[in-house]
Write an enzyme that holds these catalytic residues in place. Structure first.
Site, PDB file in Angstrom:
ATOM      1  N   GLY A  90      -2.900  -6.048   5.314  1.00 28.50           N
ATOM      2  CA  GLY A  90      -2.314  -6.647   3.333  1.00 28.50           C
ATOM      3  C   GLY A  90      -1.199  -6.529   2.779  1.00 28.50           C
ATOM      4  CE  LYS A 111       4.435   0.176   4.852  1.00 26.02           C
ATOM      5  NZ  LYS A 111       4.123   1.068   5.729  1.00 26.02           N
ATOM      6  NE  ARG A 174       6.014  -0.205  10.507  1.00 28.46           N
ATOM      7  CZ  ARG A 174       4.207   0.168   9.328  1.00 28.46           C
ATOM      8  NH1 ARG A 174       4.614   1.150   9.070  1.00 28.46           N
ATOM      9  NH2 ARG A 174       3.283  -0.799   9.469  1.00 28.46           N
ATOM     10  NE  ARG A 181      -1.576  -0.801  11.953  1.00 25.30           N
ATOM     11  CZ  ARG A 181      -1.028   0.476  10.893  1.00 25.30           C
ATOM     12  NH1 ARG A 181      -1.136   1.015  10.564  1.00 25.30           N
ATOM     13  NH2 ARG A 181      -0.398  -0.718  10.228  1.00 25.30           N
ATOM     14  CG  ASP A 250      -6.172   2.974   8.734  1.00 30.05           C
ATOM     15  OD1 ASP A 250      -6.831   3.982   7.997  1.00 30.05           O
ATOM     16  OD2 ASP A 250      -5.388   2.083   7.427  1.00 30.05           O
TER      17      ASP A 250
END
EC number: 2.7.7.-
Length: 491
Positions: A90, A111, A174, A181, A250
């Site tokens: 998101g 991010k 990142r 996941r 997640d």
């Protein structure tokens, strides 16, 4: 010259149902706070170019570099035990993948780079504080030798984000072995898309478990591999006093890395029930609960993989349960071996586990600092007259009683005192990201645009096992008025 990223993307070549193609949202005035130059070199990037204004624009998402294929990954997840069928990135966008100097494929992700189709009415942005926290803690974990995502850069955007109040916006770059996941598998399982589950599993095997290629039962072996990595990872968390804070499915990485540093924290005084996360009101993800939750998450992964185990459901469930049953032993073996090293035992003998548990019980009862107690034990092993570990206990006599039995046990091994101290100091860090230090960094940056404390803390934490006399204060636990009782999720 331009900044060049040697992208070799594979995840974005999977079917469109795996992600949404979306570009980062440009920001007003990006400014580089910190570039992880050694990591940039490891990734085959030019750190000098990344430190230019053009580099800052790429690291903030204002400019998309050549060869990037920006995507937001789709996934589902159990959040505090409640299933959400669609989550996804998101506020993160995967720019692409590079092959690093060791031949390892690595994701490069922004991010806080703006909204995506998975933002669920969020702004897709990140505030400066959580970006600095993730940079500090992820790089500290790397220095501690724990599998983790890495931080390549932190950039301020020149814009504000609105949370409880207006805060400086920032973007974290990142780096991960991948961002796949448990929740990625759940996304397709809830949709009964077995073909996608198989496609994802094949991708994971090729990328993270290539030794399984061509085996007779690759999907069974995949589950076993993830179980082993997660068991060993969580054991290593506990050995340094780390509390993840949001072990949702997640946030459970298939590659076996620590991922998503939200309300994470390191314990000061040892307390198995310690919780910091403001949203973990029931203590689901407390320090001592982390192994149990890891197994719970892995059980959700096993459920997703059942269709690949065979058409006979009952047999598939039995096989999955057999694989999952290895978790407790794998975790315990890794955890107990680590604890023996922390107290200076080179061999395994009957009674060792009870001896170490007695120490932990005494530490909990006496509010002994987790990190310093073990570090000072190394001093006590090297010099019987050293009593710094004793000083960590409210009732020093409790330590004295335990230390007498400990020294009797040490006498049964041939190593010299110096050898034992060296070995203990190699596994017992002196410096961890103390919560009050991280908060001080964030406040200086947010309130005063001052990054001196950030730079110094990152520098100290890069050498957690070394004595650093000039920075000795960074090893100190917080004073009563400095204690951080709660940490908060960056969203």
């Amino acid at each position: 010259m331009t900044v060049h990223f040697p992208f070799q993307n594979s995840y974005s070549a999977l079917p469109d149902s795996f992600f949404a193609r979306v570009a980062p949202t440009p920001v007003a005035a990006p400014r580089l706070i910190k570039l992880n130059r050694p990591l940039a070199v490891q990734l085959g990037l030019d750190p000098d170019m990344l430190e230019t204004p053009e580099g800052a624009e790429i690291l903030a998402g204002k400019t998309v570099p050549d060869g990037a294929d920006p995507i937001a990954m789709a996934y589902a997840g159990h959040q505090f035990g409640q299933f959400v069928p669609q989550l996804g990135d998101g506020r993160a966008i995967l720019l692409g993948e590079v092959i690093d100097r060791d031949g390892v494929r690595r994701d490069i992700q922004l991010k806080g780079s703006g909204p995506t189709p998975f933002s669920r009415r969020g702004d897709g942005r990140a505030a400066l504080g959580p970006v600095l926290r993730e940079y500090i803690v992820s790089e500290a974990m790397y220095a501690l030798g724990i599998p983790t995502t890495r931080s390549l850069a932190a950039v301020v955007t020149g814009e504000h984000v609105i949370r409880e109040t207006a805060l400086p916006g920032a973007v974290l770059t990142r780096v991960a072995a991948s961002h796949i996941r448990v929740g990625t598998f759940q996304f397709f399982a809830v949709r009964r898309d077995t073909d996608a589950i198989r496609r994802l599993a094949d991708h994971v095997i090729a990328r993270h478990y290539p030794e399984l290629l061509g085996t007779e039962r690759p999907y069974h072996a995949l589950l076993a591999g993830v179980v082993a990595r997660q068991a060993e990872l969580v054991a290593r968390w506990l050995l340094v006093g780390f509390i993840h804070g949001v072990m949702n499915t997640d946030n459970s990485s298939i590659s076996g890395e620590t991922i998503d540093y939200g309300p994470c924290a390191f314990m000061d005084a040892y307390n198995p029930a310690q919780v910091f996360s403001s949203i973990d009101e029931m203590g689901r993800y407390a320090y001592a609960n982390q192994p149990r939750i890891a197994l719970w998450n892995l059980t959700r992964l096993a459920e997703c993989l059942l269709p690949l185990f065979g058409e006979e459901q009952e047999k598939a469930v039995e096989q999955a349960q057999d694989i999952l049953s290895a978790f407790p032993e794998t975790f315990s073996k890794a955890y107990q071996a680590g604890l023996r090293k922390k107290v200076g035992l080179f061999t395994e003998r009957d009674g060792d586990e009870a001896l170490i548990q007695d120490l932990l019980d005494a530490m909990a009862k006496n509010q002994a600092d987790f990190t310093l107690t073990f570090r000072r034990l190394g001093d006590a092993a090297g010099d019987p007259a050293a009593d710094d570990a004793r000083a960590e206990f409210m009732d020093p006599a409790a330590f004295d009683e335990w230390a007498r039995r400990w020294r009797e046990r040490l006498a049964a091994e041939p190593q010299s005192a110096a050898e034992r101290q060296t070995a203990m100091n190699a596994v017992n860090p002196l410096f961890i990201p103390r919560n009050h230090r991280v908060e001080a960094v964030i406040q200086a940056a947010v309130n005063d645009d001052n990054y001196a404390l950030f730079e110094e803390l990152v520098k100290v934490l890069a050498k957690p096992y070394e004595d650093q006399p000039d920075y000795a204060a960074y090893a100190d636990p917080p004073l009563p008025d400095q204690r951080v009782l709660q940490t908060f999720c960056g969203t």
